[in-house]
Design a protein around this motif. Structure first.
Motif, PDB file in Angstrom:
ATOM      1  N   SER A 122       0.832  -1.210   0.000  1.00  0.00           N
ATOM      2  CA  SER A 122       0.000   0.000   0.000  1.00  0.00           C
ATOM      3  C   SER A 122       0.868   1.262   0.000  1.00  0.00           C
ATOM      4  N   PHE A 123       1.920   1.306   0.836  1.00  0.00           N
ATOM      5  CA  PHE A 123       2.789   2.481   0.934  1.00  0.00           C
ATOM      6  C   PHE A 123       1.950   3.760   0.984  1.00  0.00           C
ATOM      7  N   TYR A 124       1.128   3.846   2.000  1.00  0.00           N
ATOM      8  CA  TYR A 124       0.157   4.927   2.148  1.00  0.00           C
ATOM      9  C   TYR A 124       0.833   6.289   2.063  1.00  0.00           C
ATOM     10  N   THR A 125       0.318   7.147   1.205  1.00  0.00           N
ATOM     11  CA  THR A 125       0.783   8.521   0.939  1.00  0.00           C
ATOM     12  C   THR A 125       2.206   8.577   0.389  1.00  0.00           C
ATOM     13  N   SER A 126       2.711   7.462  -0.145  1.00  0.00           N
ATOM     14  CA  SER A 126       4.067   7.471  -0.704  1.00  0.00           C
ATOM     15  C   SER A 126       4.187   8.403  -1.907  1.00  0.00           C
ATOM     16  N   SER A 127       3.090   8.665  -2.593  1.00  0.00           N
ATOM     17  CA  SER A 127       3.131   9.573  -3.741  1.00  0.00           C
ATOM     18  C   SER A 127       3.429  11.008  -3.324  1.00  0.00           C
TER      19      SER A 127
END
Length: 221
Positions: A122-127
């Motif tokens: 998921s890597f939440y908010t990685s963008s």
């Protein structure tokens, strides 16, 4: 609720509007759960000492100044760097990958890979990670690779690119590029003019960031 302003005077004006609205609707803000943060501006004069910052009050009570806070699951800091949020994600990834390796040790590799994709990519908010060092990203990448190795019971020093290719699973940098590209596409298709402005110029920070990611991916490949 978040208020953004270019000065203390403007912030006080915004707070007064909130106080008036709350009073007319029978509401009251919780001062103990309210706080403020001053973002550091690059190239500007040194930050004022904490004692020199004008007092900011809500309902007559002074607000506490903080240097980082968690908003919608994402850590923001006064220097606008992403190291704290990357470390948050690294710790969360370690917990999830260890849980999978412990609870599903007897499952087939295909089941493990499916679970890994669901819980560890998921890597939440990685963008939103823009202002960070290679060291902080490398720590998260190593955690991601080691979690996959542990889940599939692979040798500790086996090739990361080979194991992801054989498992038909995205590596760390591929996920980061996809997340960032997805954010850019959503911003371009948005009806919000402010969001379009960020991606409308070829020399914008957003374009520089995604170009850097693409170059990094090609070098690694």
């Amino acid at each position: 609720m978040v208020l953004l302003s270019p000065s203390v005077k403007a912030l006080r004006r915004l707070l007064s509007i909130c106080e008036s609205y709350a009073s007319s609707h029978g509401l009251q803000y919780n001062v103990k759960k309210s706080e403020y943060m001053i973002f550091k501006a690059a190239g500007k004069r040194p930050e004022m000492p904490p004692l020199d910052v004008p007092v900011i009050c809500l309902n007559g009570a002074p607000l506490q100044r903080v240097f980082s806070f968690k908003y919608l699951g994402h850590y923001l800091t006064d220097d606008l760097k992403d190291h704290l949020d990357i470390e948050r994600e690294r710790r969360a990834l370690a917990v999830r990958s260890n849980m999978l390796a412990r609870r599903f040790a007897c499952c087939s590799n295909q089941v493990k890979i499916t679970l890994f994709k669901a819980f560890c990519q998921s890597f939440y908010t990685s963008s939103l990670w823009f202002n960070c060092t290679q060291k902080s990203l490398s720590a998260l990448r190593v955690q991601y690779n080691n979690g996959f190795r542990a889940l599939l019971k692979l040798p500790r020093f086996c090739s990361a690119s080979k194991m992801f290719a054989e498992a038909r699973t995205d590596g760390f940098h591929a996920i980061i590029r996809k997340r960032t590209a997805s954010l850019v596409n959503r911003m371009r298709s948005s009806s919000n003019g402010i969001l379009k402005m960020f991606v409308g110029k070829p020399d914008s920070p957003m374009h520089k960031h995604i170009n850097k990611l693409m170059i990094m991916g090609s070098l690694i490949a």
